[in-house]
Design a protein around this motif. Structure first.
Motif, PDB file in Angstrom:
ATOM      1  N   GLY A  87     -14.850 -44.464 -26.196  1.00 24.80           N
ATOM      2  CA  GLY A  87     -16.298 -43.065 -25.006  1.00 24.80           C
ATOM      3  C   GLY A  87     -15.833 -42.996 -23.679  1.00 24.80           C
ATOM      4  N   ASP A  88     -16.795 -41.843 -23.324  1.00 27.04           N
ATOM      5  CA  ASP A  88     -16.254 -41.539 -21.881  1.00 27.04           C
ATOM      6  C   ASP A  88     -17.234 -42.608 -21.161  1.00 27.04           C
ATOM      7  OD1 ASP A  88     -16.313 -40.110 -19.709  1.00 27.04           O
ATOM      8  OD2 ASP A  88     -16.760 -38.705 -20.410  1.00 27.04           O
ATOM      9  N   CYS A  89     -16.277 -42.922 -20.268  1.00 27.90           N
ATOM     10  CA  CYS A  89     -16.762 -44.254 -18.846  1.00 27.90           C
ATOM     11  C   CYS A  89     -17.486 -43.649 -18.207  1.00 27.90           C
ATOM     12  CB  CYS A  89     -15.362 -45.030 -18.747  1.00 27.90           C
ATOM     13  SG  CYS A  89     -14.610 -43.203 -16.981  1.00 27.90           S
ATOM     14  N   ARG A  90     -17.598 -42.210 -17.725  1.00 29.67           N
ATOM     15  CA  ARG A  90     -18.477 -41.666 -16.369  1.00 29.67           C
ATOM     16  C   ARG A  90     -20.282 -41.998 -16.751  1.00 29.67           C
ATOM     17  NH1 ARG A  90     -16.855 -35.812 -16.376  1.00 29.67           N
ATOM     18  NH2 ARG A  90     -17.128 -36.504 -18.459  1.00 29.67           N
ATOM     19  N   LYS A  91     -20.217 -42.264 -16.022  1.00 32.97           N
ATOM     20  CA  LYS A  91     -22.372 -42.980 -15.922  1.00 32.97           C
ATOM     21  C   LYS A  91     -22.809 -42.392 -15.964  1.00 32.97           C
ATOM     22  CE  LYS A  91     -21.722 -46.729 -13.270  1.00 32.97           C
ATOM     23  NZ  LYS A  91     -22.314 -47.763 -11.473  1.00 32.97           N
ATOM     24  N   GLY A 136     -15.520 -32.591 -19.034  1.00 33.14           N
ATOM     25  CA  GLY A 136     -17.125 -32.141 -19.340  1.00 33.14           C
ATOM     26  C   GLY A 136     -18.202 -32.913 -19.957  1.00 33.14           C
ATOM     27  N   LYS A 137     -18.890 -32.675 -20.572  1.00 32.58           N
ATOM     28  CA  LYS A 137     -20.267 -33.384 -21.430  1.00 32.58           C
ATOM     29  C   LYS A 137     -19.822 -33.148 -22.254  1.00 32.58           C
ATOM     30  CE  LYS A 137     -25.832 -33.719 -21.770  1.00 32.58           C
ATOM     31  NZ  LYS A 137     -27.048 -33.295 -21.059  1.00 32.58           N
ATOM     32  N   GLY A 138     -20.376 -34.217 -23.131  1.00 34.24           N
ATOM     33  CA  GLY A 138     -20.370 -34.049 -24.727  1.00 34.24           C
ATOM     34  C   GLY A 138     -20.997 -33.355 -25.295  1.00 34.24           C
ATOM     35  N   CYS A 139     -20.221 -33.203 -26.500  1.00 35.10           N
ATOM     36  CA  CYS A 139     -21.149 -32.599 -27.433  1.00 35.10           C
ATOM     37  C   CYS A 139     -22.442 -32.934 -27.602  1.00 35.10           C
ATOM     38  CB  CYS A 139     -20.072 -31.831 -29.029  1.00 35.10           C
ATOM     39  SG  CYS A 139     -19.700 -33.613 -29.378  1.00 35.10           S
ATOM     40  N   ASN A 175      -5.249 -41.083 -23.227  1.00 38.63           N
ATOM     41  CA  ASN A 175      -5.637 -41.376 -23.014  1.00 38.63           C
ATOM     42  C   ASN A 175      -7.687 -40.627 -24.016  1.00 38.63           C
ATOM     43  OD1 ASN A 175      -7.541 -41.306 -20.634  1.00 38.63           O
ATOM     44  ND2 ASN A 175      -7.776 -38.389 -21.302  1.00 38.63           N
ATOM     45  N   SER A 176      -6.969 -39.366 -25.097  1.00 38.43           N
ATOM     46  CA  SER A 176      -7.628 -39.228 -25.468  1.00 38.43           C
ATOM     47  C   SER A 176      -8.501 -40.577 -26.852  1.00 38.43           C
ATOM     48  CB  SER A 176      -7.339 -37.414 -25.911  1.00 38.43           C
ATOM     49  OG  SER A 176      -7.410 -36.579 -25.324  1.00 38.43           O
ATOM     50  N   LEU A 177      -6.764 -40.774 -27.272  1.00 35.72           N
ATOM     51  CA  LEU A 177      -7.560 -41.990 -28.378  1.00 35.72           C
ATOM     52  C   LEU A 177      -8.168 -42.594 -27.637  1.00 35.72           C
ATOM     53  CD1 LEU A 177      -6.619 -43.327 -30.760  1.00 35.72           C
ATOM     54  CD2 LEU A 177      -4.333 -44.376 -30.009  1.00 35.72           C
ATOM     55  N   MET A 197      -9.605 -44.409 -13.389  1.00 34.08           N
ATOM     56  CA  MET A 197     -10.155 -43.361 -13.359  1.00 34.08           C
ATOM     57  C   MET A 197     -10.697 -43.056 -15.083  1.00 34.08           C
ATOM     58  SD  MET A 197      -8.089 -39.067 -13.603  1.00 34.08           S
ATOM     59  CE  MET A 197      -8.101 -39.846 -11.682  1.00 34.08           C
ATOM     60  N   CYS A 198     -11.047 -42.459 -15.539  1.00 34.06           N
ATOM     61  CA  CYS A 198     -11.946 -42.500 -16.531  1.00 34.06           C
ATOM     62  C   CYS A 198     -11.333 -41.676 -17.159  1.00 34.06           C
ATOM     63  CB  CYS A 198     -14.026 -42.779 -16.136  1.00 34.06           C
ATOM     64  SG  CYS A 198     -14.329 -40.780 -16.193  1.00 34.06           S
ATOM     65  N   THR A 199     -11.909 -41.555 -18.955  1.00 34.81           N
ATOM     66  CA  THR A 199     -11.434 -40.893 -19.966  1.00 34.81           C
ATOM     67  C   THR A 199     -11.577 -39.510 -19.675  1.00 34.81           C
ATOM     68  OG1 THR A 199     -13.186 -41.107 -21.012  1.00 34.81           O
ATOM     69  CG2 THR A 199     -11.103 -42.200 -21.772  1.00 34.81           C
ATOM     70  N   GLY A 200     -12.974 -38.991 -18.915  1.00 32.25           N
ATOM     71  CA  GLY A 200     -13.045 -37.540 -18.488  1.00 32.25           C
ATOM     72  C   GLY A 200     -12.114 -36.949 -17.367  1.00 32.25           C
TER      73      GLY A 200
END
Length: 201
Positions: free
Chosen positions: A191-195, A70-73, A183-185, A1-4
């Motif tokens: 970074g976020d692993c989502r594609k 959600g989507k990064g800033c 997980n946040s660390l 499971m990715c961090t996001g």
């Protein structure tokens, strides 16, 4: 499971737990749903461990964890979701402290027992106190001792059930905050692993 996705799962899990803790703490202030006993509440009730520690304190890490999912800033590239992950990391520390506070207070409350009256009298003749605290055998395993408390009616069961809820949820919140901290660390570093194209708004 990715961090996001993990952050979103933790955040959505913490949110209802926080509201349950707040409701449980409020119920503790009104034994049997009555207001006439508010002058004789256990100290741990007034410490507001459920309302503050595992309640209001938990809303911030919950919302930040959901936002971190959600989507990064800065969107793709720049910093991905690292900014929100950093906020979630910091708030998870405070959430962990709040839940730990709730666990300690709830555990102490269950150990001491409720404040109750040994008779139906009022005024100077009333015998209010922690009458179950000094027993040789724990009142938690000796249900016969519950009959010692005459007022408020069924206060021992009320006390045990609600503080057990706070203890259990507080411990679970602590575990979730600790997992979100890790997980946040990872999210801040990697970074976020989502594609691309799969980010959630």
């Amino acid at each position: 499971m990715c961090t996001g996705k993990c952050s979103r799962f933790v955040g959505l899990s913490l949110l209802p737990m926080a509201f349950i803790c707040m409701i449980a703490n409020l119920l503790l202030m009104f034994p049997n749903g009555e207001t006439k006993w508010t002058d004789h509440l256990a100290t741990q009730v007034w410490l507001m461990a459920g309302l503050l520690g595992s309640g209001l304190f938990m809303l911030c890490p919950s919302c930040n964890a959901i936002r971190a999912g959600g989507k990064g800033c800065c969107g793709e590239g720049c910093c991905g979701n690292r900014c929100r992950m950093l906020r979630s990391l910091i708030s998870s520390i405070f959430g962990g402290l709040g839940s730990f506070y709730c666990v300690v207070v709830s555990g102490t409350a269950l150990s001491d027992g409720p404040v109750c009256n040994l008779n139906d009298l009022s005024g100077k003749d009333a015998q209010w106190g922690y009458h179950l605290k000094g027993l040789n055998e724990s009142y938690l395993t000796n249900q016969a001792s519950w009959d010692l408390c005459v007022q408020p009616p069924k206060i021992v069961l009320w006390h045990i059930v609600l503080f057990s809820i706070l203890l259990g949820i507080g411990a679970l919140e602590f575990v979730l905050c600790a997992s979100q901290l890790i997980n946040s660390l990872i999210g801040v570093i990697c970074g976020d692993c989502r594609k691309k194209g799969k980010n959630e708004a």
